[in-house]
Scaffold this motif. Sequence first.
Motif, short mmCIF file in Angstrom:
data_model
loop_
_atom_site.label_atom_id
_atom_site.label_comp_id
_atom_site.label_asym_id
_atom_site.label_seq_id
_atom_site.Cartn_x
_atom_site.Cartn_y
_atom_site.Cartn_z
N ASN A 1 -40.32 9.01 -5.84
CA ASN A 1 -41.12 9.74 -4.87
C ASN A 1 -40.44 11.05 -4.54
O ASN A 1 -39.22 11.16 -4.55
N GLY A 2 -41.24 12.03 -4.19
CA GLY A 2 -40.66 13.30 -3.80
C GLY A 2 -41.41 14.45 -4.41
O GLY A 2 -42.36 14.29 -5.17
N GLU A 3 -40.97 15.66 -4.09
CA GLU A 3 -41.63 16.87 -4.54
C GLU A 3 -41.44 17.02 -6.03
O GLU A 3 -40.38 16.71 -6.57
N THR A 4 -42.42 17.50 -6.72
CA THR A 4 -42.33 17.70 -8.16
C THR A 4 -42.41 19.16 -8.47
O THR A 4 -43.02 19.95 -7.77
N GLY A 5 -41.77 19.53 -9.58
CA GLY A 5 -41.71 20.94 -9.95
C GLY A 5 -43.00 21.42 -10.58
O GLY A 5 -43.76 20.66 -11.15
N ARG B 1 -21.54 10.98 -9.37
CA ARG B 1 -22.52 11.11 -8.29
C ARG B 1 -23.43 12.32 -8.47
O ARG B 1 -24.42 12.46 -7.75
N GLY B 2 -23.08 13.22 -9.41
CA GLY B 2 -23.89 14.40 -9.60
C GLY B 2 -23.80 15.39 -8.46
O GLY B 2 -24.75 16.11 -8.16
N VAL B 3 -22.64 15.44 -7.82
CA VAL B 3 -22.42 16.31 -6.67
C VAL B 3 -21.46 17.43 -7.06
O VAL B 3 -20.42 17.17 -7.68
N LEU B 4 -21.81 18.66 -6.69
CA LEU B 4 -20.96 19.80 -7.01
C LEU B 4 -19.83 19.92 -5.99
O LEU B 4 -19.97 19.54 -4.83
N GLY C 1 -20.41 20.36 -2.29
CA GLY C 1 -21.05 19.19 -1.71
C GLY C 1 -22.53 19.05 -1.99
O GLY C 1 -23.15 18.08 -1.53
N PHE C 2 -23.12 19.98 -2.76
CA PHE C 2 -24.56 19.90 -3.00
C PHE C 2 -24.88 18.79 -4.00
O PHE C 2 -24.33 18.75 -5.10
N PRO C 3 -25.79 17.87 -3.67
CA PRO C 3 -26.15 16.75 -4.56
C PRO C 3 -27.17 17.19 -5.61
O PRO C 3 -28.36 16.84 -5.53
N LEU C 4 -26.73 17.90 -6.62
CA LEU C 4 -27.63 18.50 -7.59
C LEU C 4 -28.45 17.45 -8.34
O LEU C 4 -29.65 17.62 -8.57
N ARG C 5 -27.80 16.37 -8.75
CA ARG C 5 -28.52 15.34 -9.51
C ARG C 5 -29.70 14.78 -8.72
O ARG C 5 -30.83 14.72 -9.22
N ASP C 6 -29.47 14.40 -7.48
CA ASP C 6 -30.53 13.79 -6.69
C ASP C 6 -31.62 14.81 -6.36
O ASP C 6 -32.82 14.47 -6.33
N ALA C 7 -31.24 16.06 -6.11
CA ALA C 7 -32.23 17.09 -5.81
C ALA C 7 -33.15 17.32 -7.00
O ALA C 7 -34.37 17.45 -6.84
N LEU C 8 -32.59 17.37 -8.20
CA LEU C 8 -33.41 17.57 -9.39
C LEU C 8 -34.25 16.33 -9.70
O LEU C 8 -35.41 16.45 -10.12
N ALA C 9 -33.69 15.14 -9.51
CA ALA C 9 -34.45 13.92 -9.78
C ALA C 9 -35.66 13.83 -8.87
O ALA C 9 -36.74 13.40 -9.29
N ARG C 10 -35.50 14.21 -7.60
CA ARG C 10 -36.64 14.21 -6.68
C ARG C 10 -37.68 15.24 -7.09
O ARG C 10 -38.88 14.99 -7.07
N ARG C 11 -37.20 16.40 -7.49
CA ARG C 11 -38.12 17.48 -7.84
C ARG C 11 -38.88 17.22 -9.14
O ARG C 11 -40.07 17.51 -9.25
N LEU C 12 -38.17 16.66 -10.13
CA LEU C 12 -38.75 16.52 -11.46
C LEU C 12 -39.30 15.13 -11.75
O LEU C 12 -40.05 14.95 -12.71
N ALA C 13 -38.91 14.15 -10.97
CA ALA C 13 -39.35 12.76 -11.19
C ALA C 13 -38.96 12.25 -12.57
O ALA C 13 -39.73 11.56 -13.24
N VAL C 14 -37.77 12.60 -13.04
CA VAL C 14 -37.20 12.06 -14.27
C VAL C 14 -35.73 11.74 -14.02
O VAL C 14 -35.11 12.29 -13.11
N PRO C 15 -35.13 10.86 -14.82
CA PRO C 15 -33.69 10.63 -14.70
C PRO C 15 -32.92 11.92 -14.98
O PRO C 15 -33.28 12.69 -15.87
N VAL C 16 -31.85 12.15 -14.22
CA VAL C 16 -31.05 13.37 -14.36
C VAL C 16 -29.58 13.00 -14.47
O VAL C 16 -29.10 12.11 -13.75
#
Length: 378
Positions: free
Chosen positions: A8-12, A179-182, A193-208
């Motif tokens: 769930n979440g915003e998609t690109g 953790r996919g965190v910068l 501290g930015f959680p890039l993996r989780d942010a992209l996974a929410r946006r794209l709805a694919v595994p990152v």
Amino acid sequence: MDHVNRTNGETGTGMTSALRSAPGGANLLALRSHNTALVLDLLRTAGPEGISRLELADRTGLTPQAVSKITARLREEGLAAEAGRRASTGGKPRTVLRLVPEAGHALGVHLDRDELRAVLVDLDGTVVGERRVPMDLGSGAQAVVKGVAVLAGTLLAELRPRSVLGLGIALPGPLDHHRGVLHRVTGFPEWDGFPLRDALARRLAVPVVVDKDTNAAALRLAVGDEGGSFAYLHLGTGLGAGLVIGGTVHRGARTGAGEFGHQVIQLDGPLCGCGNRGCIEALCLAAVARGDVTEAARVLGAGAANLVGLLDIDVVLLGGRTVAAMPEIFVRGVRAVLDERARGEGAVPVRVAPGGARGVAEGAAQLLLAPLFGRSDG
């Protein structure tokens, strides 16, 4: 079963519609059992000529019955197909099987300090689509995440792959691979501290999957033709190293291995973006900026010699856009320093890494493909 694990979440823009238009296929990430990975890897390396079930059993150590069950499932999922028949030493000809490369794809993104490059590769690792756009890493997390989503969505919408494993993204470190965190990316402390993996996974709805650019490039080389232990030195907008020890990418306990550019080789030298003085990155980039490429190569060679002395690696591979612009000068300069430091023991070879400008992006795609074929390096 749907071929993408949705969240769930915003998609690109463009990404969701592209994925919804793709027909159902195998859940490739669910196929990563050890035995299935062994069979898939042998199918991949056999190429279009294929390999028989008897050969698969012999080379994997599995029983013929186990191989038959695995290959039957792979054929049902569209991942394997018959490649003809081969003469046998006795009895009827053997049916040979091959991998179906177009049955799955992975997106690989190289996020550099000033541009985005995305590739779509099939199961063979062959690039079937590529896009590149300017992107300022300092423009902020939301702008970068949106840029990645748009670029990836464009590739998927145009090429409409049958199935997508997910997206691998590689960028300058340091970062937490697990953790996919910068962390504090050199020159861009706002990413800390930015959680890039989780942010992209929410946006794209694919595994990152997220990793350092140098590690991704080194992984691509390790699953290709480059065996043994080597160092991949990447000189572009920054300087880093990907280390492969015994065929496995060495990341370290905190993904901190390979911060090659920040070894101090000149006490009280020029200030580096990391906050220290006399780092090899600062010295090397300063030489490039003033047009003294020979000096930059010599500095790079000094760092490479330290690495060779510490790890006793087999080969040094050079890459990155700065090296690509003047490869002969850098190879010659690094080799000269290694020859000088060899002390009669035989210098370690130095050469330009294959792959060119898109090597990191292809490596980012391998972050998803390699585990599928049992080539995961943890």
